[in-house]
Design a protein around this motif. Structure first.
Motif, PDB file in Angstrom:
ATOM      1  N   PRO A   1       0.576  -1.008  -0.235  1.00 45.48           N
ATOM      2  CA  PRO A   1      -0.103  -0.267   0.093  1.00 45.48           C
ATOM      3  C   PRO A   1       1.013   1.614   0.148  1.00 45.48           C
ATOM      4  O   PRO A   1       1.617   1.599   0.969  1.00 45.48           O
ATOM      5  N   LEU A   2       1.142   1.745  -0.634  1.00 46.16           N
ATOM      6  CA  LEU A   2       2.538   2.423  -0.942  1.00 46.16           C
ATOM      7  C   LEU A   2       2.285   3.752  -1.610  1.00 46.16           C
ATOM      8  O   LEU A   2       0.840   4.194  -2.098  1.00 46.16           O
ATOM      9  N   THR A   3       2.398   5.271  -0.300  1.00 47.80           N
ATOM     10  CA  THR A   3       1.398   6.656  -0.654  1.00 47.80           C
ATOM     11  C   THR A   3       3.389   6.718  -1.272  1.00 47.80           C
ATOM     12  O   THR A   3       4.842   6.359  -1.525  1.00 47.80           O
ATOM     13  N   PRO A   4       3.125   8.343  -1.675  1.00 50.59           N
ATOM     14  CA  PRO A   4       4.345   9.033  -2.865  1.00 50.59           C
ATOM     15  C   PRO A   4       5.191   9.606  -1.812  1.00 50.59           C
ATOM     16  O   PRO A   4       6.325   9.608  -2.552  1.00 50.59           O
ATOM     17  N   ASN A   5       5.136   9.084  -0.386  1.00 49.01           N
ATOM     18  CA  ASN A   5       6.362   9.869   0.194  1.00 49.01           C
ATOM     19  C   ASN A   5       6.785   8.979   1.670  1.00 49.01           C
ATOM     20  O   ASN A   5       7.320   9.795   1.794  1.00 49.01           O
ATOM     21  N   ASP A   6       6.464   7.486   1.224  1.00 52.22           N
ATOM     22  CA  ASP A   6       6.683   6.926   1.921  1.00 52.22           C
ATOM     23  C   ASP A   6       6.030   7.701   3.732  1.00 52.22           C
ATOM     24  O   ASP A   6       7.122   6.919   4.561  1.00 52.22           O
ATOM     25  N   ILE A   7       5.689   7.994   3.790  1.00 54.44           N
ATOM     26  CA  ILE A   7       4.794   8.336   5.152  1.00 54.44           C
ATOM     27  C   ILE A   7       3.736   7.836   5.218  1.00 54.44           C
ATOM     28  O   ILE A   7       2.661   7.788   4.305  1.00 54.44           O
ATOM     29  N   PRO A   8       3.779   6.921   6.446  1.00 57.02           N
ATOM     30  CA  PRO A   8       1.880   5.978   6.684  1.00 57.02           C
ATOM     31  C   PRO A   8       0.563   7.113   6.478  1.00 57.02           C
ATOM     32  O   PRO A   8       1.237   8.373   6.927  1.00 57.02           O
ATOM     33  N   LEU A   9      -0.327   6.637   6.217  1.00 53.61           N
ATOM     34  CA  LEU A   9      -1.936   7.331   6.870  1.00 53.61           C
ATOM     35  C   LEU A   9      -2.470   6.370   7.054  1.00 53.61           C
ATOM     36  O   LEU A   9      -3.109   5.833   7.506  1.00 53.61           O
ATOM     37  N   PHE A  10      -2.398   7.046   9.264  1.00 53.77           N
ATOM     38  CA  PHE A  10      -2.668   6.737   9.813  1.00 53.77           C
ATOM     39  C   PHE A  10      -2.923   8.087  10.754  1.00 53.77           C
ATOM     40  O   PHE A  10      -2.813   9.118  10.909  1.00 53.77           O
ATOM     41  N   GLY A  11      -4.293   7.869  11.452  1.00 54.91           N
ATOM     42  CA  GLY A  11      -5.682   8.633  12.756  1.00 54.91           C
ATOM     43  C   GLY A  11      -6.929   8.654  12.387  1.00 54.91           C
ATOM     44  O   GLY A  11      -7.371   7.542  11.821  1.00 54.91           O
ATOM     45  N   ARG A  12      -7.300   9.742  13.182  1.00 58.26           N
ATOM     46  CA  ARG A  12      -8.861   9.749  13.549  1.00 58.26           C
ATOM     47  C   ARG A  12      -9.317   9.881  11.679  1.00 58.26           C
ATOM     48  O   ARG A  12      -8.667  10.679  11.322  1.00 58.26           O
ATOM     49  N   ASP A  13     -10.062   9.290  11.800  1.00 66.13           N
ATOM     50  CA  ASP A  13     -11.314   9.898  10.544  1.00 66.13           C
ATOM     51  C   ASP A  13     -11.427  10.471  10.585  1.00 66.13           C
ATOM     52  O   ASP A  13     -12.373  11.678  11.964  1.00 66.13           O
ATOM     53  N   GLU A  14     -11.544  12.116   9.618  1.00 66.14           N
ATOM     54  CA  GLU A  14     -11.528  13.532   9.950  1.00 66.14           C
ATOM     55  C   GLU A  14     -13.156  13.918   9.973  1.00 66.14           C
ATOM     56  O   GLU A  14     -14.052  14.502  10.281  1.00 66.14           O
ATOM     57  N   ASN A  15     -14.259  12.461   9.453  1.00 64.80           N
ATOM     58  CA  ASN A  15     -16.077  12.557   9.585  1.00 64.80           C
ATOM     59  C   ASN A  15     -16.335  11.762  10.260  1.00 64.80           C
ATOM     60  O   ASN A  15     -17.595  12.235  11.242  1.00 64.80           O
ATOM     61  N   TYR A  16     -15.465  10.820  10.980  1.00 66.17           N
ATOM     62  CA  TYR A  16     -16.575   9.755  11.855  1.00 66.17           C
ATOM     63  C   TYR A  16     -15.319   9.461  13.092  1.00 66.17           C
ATOM     64  O   TYR A  16     -13.973   8.830  12.580  1.00 66.17           O
ATOM     65  N   ASP A  17     -15.207  10.152  13.948  1.00 68.52           N
ATOM     66  CA  ASP A  17     -13.771   9.770  14.631  1.00 68.52           C
ATOM     67  C   ASP A  17     -13.203   8.643  15.610  1.00 68.52           C
ATOM     68  O   ASP A  17     -11.895   8.637  16.627  1.00 68.52           O
ATOM     69  N   ASN A  18     -14.317   7.501  16.064  1.00 69.03           N
ATOM     70  CA  ASN A  18     -13.920   6.658  15.923  1.00 69.03           C
ATOM     71  C   ASN A  18     -13.880   5.316  15.324  1.00 69.03           C
ATOM     72  O   ASN A  18     -13.568   4.211  15.221  1.00 69.03           O
ATOM     73  N   ILE A  19     -13.456   6.135  14.357  1.00 64.53           N
ATOM     74  CA  ILE A  19     -12.750   5.255  12.742  1.00 64.53           C
ATOM     75  C   ILE A  19     -11.608   6.299  12.619  1.00 64.53           C
ATOM     76  O   ILE A  19     -11.112   7.098  12.849  1.00 64.53           O
ATOM     77  N   LEU A  20     -10.727   4.698  13.315  1.00 62.82           N
ATOM     78  CA  LEU A  20      -9.357   4.917  12.904  1.00 62.82           C
ATOM     79  C   LEU A  20      -8.384   4.133  12.120  1.00 62.82           C
ATOM     80  O   LEU A  20      -8.783   3.263  11.468  1.00 62.82           O
ATOM     81  N   HIS A  21      -7.691   5.247  10.532  1.00 59.22           N
ATOM     82  CA  HIS A  21      -6.760   4.585   9.510  1.00 59.22           C
ATOM     83  C   HIS A  21      -5.433   4.097  10.029  1.00 59.22           C
ATOM     84  O   HIS A  21      -4.958   4.821  10.946  1.00 59.22           O
ATOM     85  N   ALA A  22      -5.149   3.023   9.938  1.00 54.57           N
ATOM     86  CA  ALA A  22      -3.982   3.066   9.857  1.00 54.57           C
ATOM     87  C   ALA A  22      -3.370   1.685   8.099  1.00 54.57           C
ATOM     88  O   ALA A  22      -3.820   0.951   8.193  1.00 54.57           O
ATOM     89  N   ASN A  23      -2.832   2.923   7.911  1.00 51.93           N
ATOM     90  CA  ASN A  23      -2.258   1.847   5.861  1.00 51.93           C
ATOM     91  C   ASN A  23      -1.469   3.140   5.873  1.00 51.93           C
ATOM     92  O   ASN A  23      -0.643   3.225   6.164  1.00 51.93           O
ATOM     93  N   GLY A  24      -0.926   2.502   4.625  1.00 51.67           N
ATOM     94  CA  GLY A  24       0.155   3.458   3.582  1.00 51.67           C
ATOM     95  C   GLY A  24       1.518   2.904   3.874  1.00 51.67           C
ATOM     96  O   GLY A  24       2.252   4.066   3.767  1.00 51.67           O
ATOM     97  N   LEU A  25       1.578   2.283   4.606  1.00 48.33           N
ATOM     98  CA  LEU A  25       2.751   1.572   5.102  1.00 48.33           C
ATOM     99  C   LEU A  25       4.182   1.209   3.947  1.00 48.33           C
ATOM    100  O   LEU A  25       5.290   1.068   4.359  1.00 48.33           O
ATOM    101  N   GLY A  26       3.571   1.093   2.576  1.00 44.39           N
ATOM    102  CA  GLY A  26       3.658   1.077   1.486  1.00 44.39           C
ATOM    103  C   GLY A  26       5.322  -0.269   1.488  1.00 44.39           C
ATOM    104  O   GLY A  26       4.999  -1.641   1.748  1.00 44.39           O
ATOM    105  N   TRP A  27       6.293  -0.093   1.158  1.00 34.43           N
ATOM    106  CA  TRP A  27       7.192  -0.950   1.361  1.00 34.43           C
ATOM    107  C   TRP A  27       8.125  -1.221   2.654  1.00 34.43           C
ATOM    108  O   TRP A  27       9.197  -2.130   3.152  1.00 34.43           O
ATOM    109  N   LEU A  28       8.157  -0.583   3.072  1.00 33.46           N
ATOM    110  CA  LEU A  28       8.427  -0.629   4.905  1.00 33.46           C
ATOM    111  C   LEU A  28       6.586  -1.223   5.999  1.00 33.46           C
ATOM    112  O   LEU A  28       7.013  -0.557   7.048  1.00 33.46           O
TER     113      LEU A  28
END
Ligand SMILES: Cc1cc2nc3c(=O)[nH]c(=O)nc-3n(C[C@H](O)[C@H](O)[C@H](O)COP(=O)(O)OP(=O)(O)OC[C@H]3O[C@@H](n4cnc5c(N)ncnc54)[C@H](O)[C@@H]3O)c2cc1C
Length: 410
Positions: free
Chosen positions: A345-372
């Motif tokens: 799951p590759l982001t364009p800057n090797d930086i992961p995508l995680f944190g609370r969802d901005e619309n529904y704050d009890n949904i948390l994203h944990a993704n985008g770790l790409g090749w790492l």
């Protein structure tokens, strides 16, 4: 306060979130659309390499990839151009600069230490063939070797090896290898063993697993997710973590279009003559090929194919990896090979995508770790679990603000 959390996606990221929450006394259920026996977290190289290794989006990457393309050795392949791929490539090119590199290396250092500490602890709890024995970056191009060796003399964690020393540590390489740079602090593990034993360990500790069940949407109420919905079941919880790897269709249901692309990679695992087997993990820097020793076998990994999400493969892709490697290694037999593909799951800057969802704050994203993903999953599990455990908003979390791509402008 103890809460009930449903983790959707049982790759290394989901399991790491489940582990950290379980340790903090929360009730956790992991739901996966598969039986968790062969997702991307199983067939990868298993390098835990947060230290001293530059990200993919670094200065010079575009020129060096073009050079490899001309030699027909490029690991990068783009299968079909869509507006999303164009946007992703544009962001990638924009991020390949010195300033971004400096920032990323500092972040990798900071969150790499968290990861390493967790793996050291986990290795006391279950077996996954974890070796903190460094990673050797093998060079076949004299110019880049000389260039990259310059700063090593004074570097406390890098060592320059000539061809003789490289061959001593990796008898499979031949005289065309010009040398290597040994990154002392990195590690490797057996990812399939990690995943299998991690699931068993979590089950023993009371984490529930619901397998072969795809979550397709949520039931929302008053700005929160109330239930995760499969085709014929619903799962109620206080918090939901989406850790679905390269499949971002569920995240879209919250209104978020994650800036990541599935990047297909390949691995070949086989038994190798002991005399030639590397004694340390190798990364052929100029070819983007991993060559990793394991207790009973070795694994070769490579390729970065953008633009499709199709697990089928042509044998020619594996042959192309072996042909790229061939000029730089002794002849060896590939015994009992297992061929595999997976999607980073590759982001364009090797930086992961995680944190609370901005619309529904009890949904948390944990993704985008790409090749790492193997490298940083424990750190992301740690940070995401803290948001739930201490009921922290994104804006109050230094870690989210520092390390999550949600706040990095792309
Ligand atoms: C060839 C190759 C080599 C690699 N080498 C390394 C390496 O050396 N070091 C390193 O750090 N990283 C490496 N990686 C990257 C690493 O493998 C990935 O970053 C990591 O495995 C991603 O983990 P994940 O948990 O995000 O996703 P995954 O492992 O893909 O897990 C996601 C899970 O979510 C489930 N899922 C998806 N959608 C749903 C849904 N709607 N409902 C229920 N379940 C769902 C899937 O079934 C899957 O089990 C490599 C990758 C490849 C391809």
């Amino acid at each position: 306060m103890s809460s009930k959390t449903v983790v959707i996606g049982g790759g290394i990221v989901g399991l790491s979130c489940a582990y950290m929450l379980m340790k903090k006394g929360h009730e956790v259920t992991v739901i996966d659309k598969s039986d968790i026996s062969d997702n991307t977290s199983f067939g990868n190289a298993g390098l835990v390499s947060p230290f001293e290794e530059p990200p993919l989006s670094r200065p010079g990457i575009i020129t060096s990839t073009l050079k490899l393309m001309l030699k027909n050795q490029s690991p990068l392949l783009i299968n079909g151009i869509s507006p999303k791929i164009i946007k992703w490539l544009w962001q990638f090119a924009k991020n390949a600069n010195e300033q971004r590199l400096k920032r990323t290396l500092i972040l990798f250092e900071k969150y790499g230490e968290i990861t390493m500490n967790h793996y050291e602890q986990m290795a006391k709890e279950f077996e996954f063939d974890f070796h903190q024995t460094g990673v050797a970056m093998v060079y076949t191009d004299m110019e880049s070797f000389k260039n990259d060796s310059k700063e090593c003399e004074t570097h406390p964690y890098k060592e320059v090896w000539d061809n003789r020393k490289t061959k001593e540590m990796a008898p499979c390489v031949n005289e065309k290898v010009v040398g290597s740079i040994f990154l002392k602090r990195n590690a490797h593990l057996n990812p399939a063993m990690l995943m299998t034993n991690f699931v068993t360990y979590l089950k023993e500790k009371g984490v529930k697993f619901i397998l072969n069940t795809q979550i397709i949407n949520f039931e929302f109420q008053n700005g929160k997710a109330k239930k995760a919905l499969s085709k014929d079941q619903s799962f109620e919880a206080d918090n939901f973590i989406i850790s679905t790897g390269s499949d971002v269709s569920l995240s879209r249901k919250t209104g978020v279009d994650l800036m990541l692309t599935p990047a297909k990679g390949y691995s070949i695992t086989f038994k190798m003559d002991k005399k030639l087997k590397p004694k340390t993990a190798l990364l052929f820097k100029d070819q983007f090929i991993g060559f990793i020793p394991r207790s009973d076998s070795v694994r070769i990994t490579s390729k970065l194919e953008l633009g499709n999400h199709d697990y089928s493969y042509k044998m020619s892709r594996f042959e192309s990896i072996l042909n790229t490697l061939k000029p730089f290694v002794e002849e060896f037999e590939i015994k009992e090979p297992k061929y595999w593909t997976g999607f980073r799951p590759l982001t364009p800057n090797d930086i992961p995508l995680f944190g609370r969802d901005e619309n529904y704050d009890n949904i948390l994203h944990a993704n985008g770790l790409g090749w790492l993903g193997i490298t940083f999953a424990p750190a992301i599990g740690d940070l995401v679990s803290k948001l739930i455990d201490k009921d922290i908003e994104n804006k109050k979390s230094d870690d989210v603000l520092l390390f999550s791509g949600f706040y990095q402008g792309c």
